[in-house]
Design a protein around this motif. Sequence first.
Motif, PDB file in Angstrom:
ATOM      1  N   VAL A 141       4.959   3.282  -5.602  1.00  0.00           N
ATOM      2  CA  VAL A 141       5.875   4.225  -4.955  1.00  0.00           C
ATOM      3  C   VAL A 141       5.060   5.173  -4.084  1.00  0.00           C
ATOM      4  N   TRP A 142       5.560   5.396  -2.851  1.00  0.00           N
ATOM      5  CA  TRP A 142       4.912   6.323  -1.920  1.00  0.00           C
ATOM      6  C   TRP A 142       5.709   7.622  -1.863  1.00  0.00           C
ATOM      7  N   MET A 143       4.996   8.738  -1.812  1.00  0.00           N
ATOM      8  CA  MET A 143       5.628  10.041  -1.590  1.00  0.00           C
ATOM      9  C   MET A 143       5.090  10.603  -0.290  1.00  0.00           C
ATOM     10  N   ASP A 144       6.004  11.111   0.564  1.00  0.00           N
ATOM     11  CA  ASP A 144       5.577  11.659   1.845  1.00  0.00           C
ATOM     12  C   ASP A 144       5.164  13.125   1.702  1.00  0.00           C
ATOM     13  N   VAL A 152      10.489  10.277  -1.359  1.00  0.00           N
ATOM     14  CA  VAL A 152      10.038   8.889  -1.434  1.00  0.00           C
ATOM     15  C   VAL A 152       9.994   8.283  -0.033  1.00  0.00           C
ATOM     16  N   ALA A 153       8.854   7.711   0.312  1.00  0.00           N
ATOM     17  CA  ALA A 153       8.696   7.044   1.599  1.00  0.00           C
ATOM     18  C   ALA A 153       8.883   5.544   1.385  1.00  0.00           C
ATOM     19  N   MET A 154       9.772   4.946   2.137  1.00  0.00           N
ATOM     20  CA  MET A 154      10.072   3.530   1.964  1.00  0.00           C
ATOM     21  C   MET A 154       8.899   2.672   2.425  1.00  0.00           C
ATOM     22  N   SER A 155       8.586   1.662   1.617  1.00  0.00           N
ATOM     23  CA  SER A 155       7.503   0.747   1.971  1.00  0.00           C
ATOM     24  C   SER A 155       7.949  -0.167   3.102  1.00  0.00           C
ATOM     25  N   LYS A 156       7.022  -0.414   4.019  1.00  0.00           N
ATOM     26  CA  LYS A 156       7.297  -1.368   5.084  1.00  0.00           C
ATOM     27  C   LYS A 156       7.287  -2.789   4.539  1.00  0.00           C
ATOM     28  N   SER A 157       6.346  -3.067   3.630  1.00  0.00           N
ATOM     29  CA  SER A 157       6.263  -4.396   3.021  1.00  0.00           C
ATOM     30  C   SER A 157       5.529  -4.310   1.690  1.00  0.00           C
ATOM     31  N   THR A 158       5.798  -5.284   0.811  1.00  0.00           N
ATOM     32  CA  THR A 158       5.135  -5.377  -0.487  1.00  0.00           C
ATOM     33  C   THR A 158       4.678  -6.824  -0.689  1.00  0.00           C
ATOM     34  N   LEU A 159       3.393  -6.991  -0.963  1.00  0.00           N
ATOM     35  CA  LEU A 159       2.821  -8.325  -1.147  1.00  0.00           C
ATOM     36  C   LEU A 159       2.306  -8.459  -2.568  1.00  0.00           C
ATOM     37  N   ARG A 160       2.669  -9.568  -3.239  1.00  0.00           N
ATOM     38  CA  ARG A 160       2.242  -9.780  -4.621  1.00  0.00           C
ATOM     39  C   ARG A 160       1.400 -11.051  -4.719  1.00  0.00           C
TER      40      ARG A 160
END
Length: 309
Positions: A80-83, A88-96
């Motif tokens: 989770v990103w916080m600005d 909460v800052a929305m993720s551009k992409s998530t790679l697993r």
Amino acid sequence: RKNGTSTVTSTLNVTIGEAAQGGGQYMCTATNAERTDTSGPVVLSVLPKIISPPVSIAIAVKSTAELKCTAAGYPTVGVVWMDPQGKVAMSKSTLRAGNQVTSIVLITNKEGADGGGRYTCTASNSENAGESSDAVVTVYPDIVMYSSNGLTVKDGIDAGHLQCVTNAYPKPTITWKRNDITISDSLMDLNYDVSNRFGSDLDVGTVSLSDNGTVYFCVVTQGSTVVNDSVILIVEPDAAFTLSPQSVVGVVGGEVTLTCGANGRSVKVFNWTVNSTNILADGAKYSIVPNGKQSTLTIKQLQLSDGTA
């Protein structure tokens, strides 16, 4: 071995890799000639850990950039990103990949430097609240100057104020100079600080002809980065003609008189010219008599060559 039975103990050594390799569910299977039996799953949890933290960056105003955070753990790790505003800052992409996850957030300076600030990446799973890491997005300053009354003013008029605006993060310092001489801070008003937008006003005040050509500089400093802008003040005389010389007819050997009048704070001296050459009062040919806001020119001993403007 007892009564035809036997007990066997097996030990499995698991090495946890940097990307949480080894974390997961394990089962033990026992087999003999009669049957095979498998135990229920045993979970080997790996506490979430940020293995590649976000890196602080510096960007220009109205530009975009990305921050990347990689974490690992088991069970599944979320990021989770916080600005800078604590939202909460929305993720551009998530790679697993396996027990590893990489999250990328997009930084956008829509209004100038509103994307600047401190961003926090937090990794967590069902076993632990998580680990956090910060990165700072620095936005290099830009600069724009405005003038409330324009840059060309009349002598004796209040020139109003100059305004200097910059978008930047972190907060820069703003100083003013007049012809390369720093102006006292008491003349400045830091009038706003919204979304990493900063401004300073300089009260120029009443000007005179001696101020013509004065250069005002606004200097914005952020660490080792310095940007500046300048404006040139143009001061014009406020004189206005109230009486213009009239064309006259003279005779050779005679004389004629021309009168000129003007009002205004800048009216101090009248100059007469002939064919763009200044006339000097010598008493013999020319006589100039000032009278307050008027001036009289007398041309004596007229010649044909005097017939001009």
